[in-house]
Design a protein around this motif. Structure first.
Motif, PDB file in Angstrom:
ATOM      1  N   TRP A  17       0.818  -1.212   0.000  1.00  0.00           N
ATOM      2  CA  TRP A  17       0.000   0.000   0.000  1.00  0.00           C
ATOM      3  C   TRP A  17       0.853   1.263   0.000  1.00  0.00           C
ATOM      4  O   TRP A  17       0.490   2.273  -0.607  1.00  0.00           O
ATOM      5  N   LYS A  18       2.025   1.225   0.627  1.00  0.00           N
ATOM      6  CA  LYS A  18       2.942   2.374   0.560  1.00  0.00           C
ATOM      7  C   LYS A  18       3.497   2.528  -0.849  1.00  0.00           C
ATOM      8  O   LYS A  18       3.620   3.645  -1.361  1.00  0.00           O
ATOM      9  N   HIS A  19       3.833   1.411  -1.506  1.00  0.00           N
ATOM     10  CA  HIS A  19       4.293   1.474  -2.905  1.00  0.00           C
ATOM     11  C   HIS A  19       3.202   2.056  -3.797  1.00  0.00           C
ATOM     12  O   HIS A  19       3.479   2.893  -4.668  1.00  0.00           O
ATOM     13  N   ILE A  20       1.969   1.627  -3.593  1.00  0.00           N
ATOM     14  CA  ILE A  20       0.849   2.171  -4.371  1.00  0.00           C
ATOM     15  C   ILE A  20       0.769   3.679  -4.174  1.00  0.00           C
ATOM     16  O   ILE A  20       0.644   4.436  -5.139  1.00  0.00           O
ATOM     17  N   GLY A  21       0.888   4.134  -2.925  1.00  0.00           N
ATOM     18  CA  GLY A  21       0.863   5.572  -2.643  1.00  0.00           C
ATOM     19  C   GLY A  21       1.978   6.325  -3.347  1.00  0.00           C
ATOM     20  O   GLY A  21       1.757   7.409  -3.896  1.00  0.00           O
ATOM     21  N   SER A  22       3.182   5.751  -3.368  1.00  0.00           N
ATOM     22  CA  SER A  22       4.317   6.397  -4.047  1.00  0.00           C
ATOM     23  C   SER A  22       4.074   6.506  -5.547  1.00  0.00           C
ATOM     24  O   SER A  22       4.370   7.531  -6.165  1.00  0.00           O
ATOM     25  N   THR A  48      -3.852  10.448  -5.792  1.00  0.00           N
ATOM     26  CA  THR A  48      -3.903   9.972  -4.414  1.00  0.00           C
ATOM     27  C   THR A  48      -4.707   8.674  -4.369  1.00  0.00           C
ATOM     28  O   THR A  48      -5.287   8.251  -5.371  1.00  0.00           O
ATOM     29  N   TYR A  49      -4.786   8.087  -3.190  1.00  0.00           N
ATOM     30  CA  TYR A  49      -5.595   6.879  -3.011  1.00  0.00           C
ATOM     31  C   TYR A  49      -7.050   7.120  -3.417  1.00  0.00           C
ATOM     32  O   TYR A  49      -7.735   6.212  -3.851  1.00  0.00           O
ATOM     33  N   GLN A  50      -7.514   8.348  -3.282  1.00  0.00           N
ATOM     34  CA  GLN A  50      -8.907   8.673  -3.604  1.00  0.00           C
ATOM     35  C   GLN A  50      -9.179   8.637  -5.105  1.00  0.00           C
ATOM     36  O   GLN A  50     -10.338   8.674  -5.526  1.00  0.00           O
ATOM     37  N   HIS A  51      -8.142   8.565  -5.927  1.00  0.00           N
ATOM     38  CA  HIS A  51      -8.305   8.454  -7.375  1.00  0.00           C
ATOM     39  C   HIS A  51      -8.406   7.001  -7.851  1.00  0.00           C
ATOM     40  O   HIS A  51      -8.626   6.751  -9.031  1.00  0.00           O
ATOM     41  N   ILE A  52      -8.240   6.051  -6.943  1.00  0.00           N
ATOM     42  CA  ILE A  52      -8.321   4.633  -7.329  1.00  0.00           C
ATOM     43  C   ILE A  52      -9.751   4.311  -7.749  1.00  0.00           C
ATOM     44  O   ILE A  52     -10.704   4.611  -7.031  1.00  0.00           O
ATOM     45  N   VAL A  98      -7.412  -9.600   7.281  1.00  0.00           N
ATOM     46  CA  VAL A  98      -6.323  -8.623   7.413  1.00  0.00           C
ATOM     47  C   VAL A  98      -6.228  -7.770   6.155  1.00  0.00           C
ATOM     48  O   VAL A  98      -5.996  -6.563   6.223  1.00  0.00           O
ATOM     49  N   ASN A  99      -6.452  -8.374   5.008  1.00  0.00           N
ATOM     50  CA  ASN A  99      -6.436  -7.651   3.735  1.00  0.00           C
ATOM     51  C   ASN A  99      -7.500  -6.545   3.733  1.00  0.00           C
ATOM     52  O   ASN A  99      -7.224  -5.416   3.332  1.00  0.00           O
ATOM     53  N   ARG A 138      -6.840  -2.468   3.464  1.00  0.00           N
ATOM     54  CA  ARG A 138      -7.493  -1.675   2.416  1.00  0.00           C
ATOM     55  C   ARG A 138      -8.281  -0.527   3.044  1.00  0.00           C
ATOM     56  O   ARG A 138      -8.205   0.610   2.587  1.00  0.00           O
ATOM     57  N   MET A 139      -9.014  -0.805   4.111  1.00  0.00           N
ATOM     58  CA  MET A 139      -9.787   0.241   4.785  1.00  0.00           C
ATOM     59  C   MET A 139      -8.877   1.299   5.409  1.00  0.00           C
ATOM     60  O   MET A 139      -9.202   2.490   5.403  1.00  0.00           O
ATOM     61  N   LYS A 140      -7.730   0.883   5.917  1.00  0.00           N
ATOM     62  CA  LYS A 140      -6.770   1.828   6.504  1.00  0.00           C
ATOM     63  C   LYS A 140      -6.329   2.853   5.472  1.00  0.00           C
ATOM     64  O   LYS A 140      -6.238   4.046   5.760  1.00  0.00           O
ATOM     65  N   TYR A 141      -6.043   2.401   4.262  1.00  0.00           N
ATOM     66  CA  TYR A 141      -5.519   3.300   3.234  1.00  0.00           C
ATOM     67  C   TYR A 141      -6.609   3.996   2.426  1.00  0.00           C
ATOM     68  O   TYR A 141      -6.376   5.083   1.898  1.00  0.00           O
ATOM     69  N   LEU A 142      -7.793   3.408   2.314  1.00  0.00           N
ATOM     70  CA  LEU A 142      -8.849   4.004   1.499  1.00  0.00           C
ATOM     71  C   LEU A 142      -9.920   4.730   2.304  1.00  0.00           C
ATOM     72  O   LEU A 142     -10.685   5.507   1.736  1.00  0.00           O
ATOM     73  N   GLY A 143     -10.003   4.453   3.603  1.00  0.00           N
ATOM     74  CA  GLY A 143     -11.055   5.088   4.393  1.00  0.00           C
ATOM     75  C   GLY A 143     -12.422   4.755   3.825  1.00  0.00           C
ATOM     76  O   GLY A 143     -12.731   3.594   3.571  1.00  0.00           O
ATOM     77  N   ASN A 144     -13.224   5.778   3.561  1.00  0.00           N
ATOM     78  CA  ASN A 144     -14.573   5.592   3.023  1.00  0.00           C
ATOM     79  C   ASN A 144     -14.613   5.476   1.505  1.00  0.00           C
ATOM     80  O   ASN A 144     -15.686   5.297   0.935  1.00  0.00           O
ATOM     81  N   HIS A 145     -13.484   5.638   0.839  1.00  0.00           N
ATOM     82  CA  HIS A 145     -13.432   5.536  -0.621  1.00  0.00           C
ATOM     83  C   HIS A 145     -13.722   4.085  -1.023  1.00  0.00           C
ATOM     84  O   HIS A 145     -13.167   3.155  -0.445  1.00  0.00           O
ATOM     85  N   ARG A 146     -14.589   3.884  -2.022  1.00  0.00           N
ATOM     86  CA  ARG A 146     -15.039   2.536  -2.373  1.00  0.00           C
ATOM     87  C   ARG A 146     -14.904   2.272  -3.874  1.00  0.00           C
ATOM     88  O   ARG A 146     -15.898   2.306  -4.606  1.00  0.00           O
TER      89      ARG A 146
END
Length: 128
Positions: free
Chosen positions: A58-63, A71-75, A90-91, A95-103
């Motif tokens: 998830w950090k690599h995705i952010g980079s 940003t993650y919100q553009h996924i 755990v997965n 995902r929720m940690k990095y995306l929050g409410n973004h779905r």
């Protein structure tokens, strides 16, 4: 339509003839991120635990998103490959940690991954 390859220096080096992401720009911007796994920056070292591999991914995705001005919100779509179905809870938490409410749209597949030490692999499409 311009195509830009994204291989940020703070993500492990791509291996075997691919780019970490390919961006297509026209009236919109679309970024296709290759399936990433939990390698450390050196491209050789990988933690053993699912959680640590997932955090690195998830950090690599952010980079990579950042290298394209996103940003993650553009996924808009995520495809996750799990080496074992027991990793799903755990997965989801990662995902929720990095995306929050973004779905974004989502597919999770359980399968044998290319390398036995890989616990998961994640590919992403982002757009704006």
């Amino acid at each position: 339509m311009p195509i830009t390859l994204h291989n940020p220096e703070n993500v492990f080096p791509p291996y075997r003839n691919y780019s970490h992401a390919v961006e297509v720009k026209g009236d919109s911007q679309i970024l296709f991120i290759s399936g990433l796994n939990g390698y450390e920056h050196d491209g050789q070292t990988m933690p053993e635990s699912f959680e640590e591999q997932g955090e690195l991914i998830w950090k690599h995705i952010g980079s990579i998103l950042s290298s394209a001005g996103l940003t993650y919100q553009h996924i808009v779509s995520i495809r996750t490959y799990l080496a074992d179905p027991s990793f799903d809870e755990v997965n989801v938490k990662l995902r929720m940690k990095y995306l929050g409410n973004h779905r974004p749209s989502l597919t999770v597949i359980c399968c044998q991954l290319l390398e036995k030490k890989w616990k998961l692999e994640v590919e992403v499409i982002a757009a704006r």
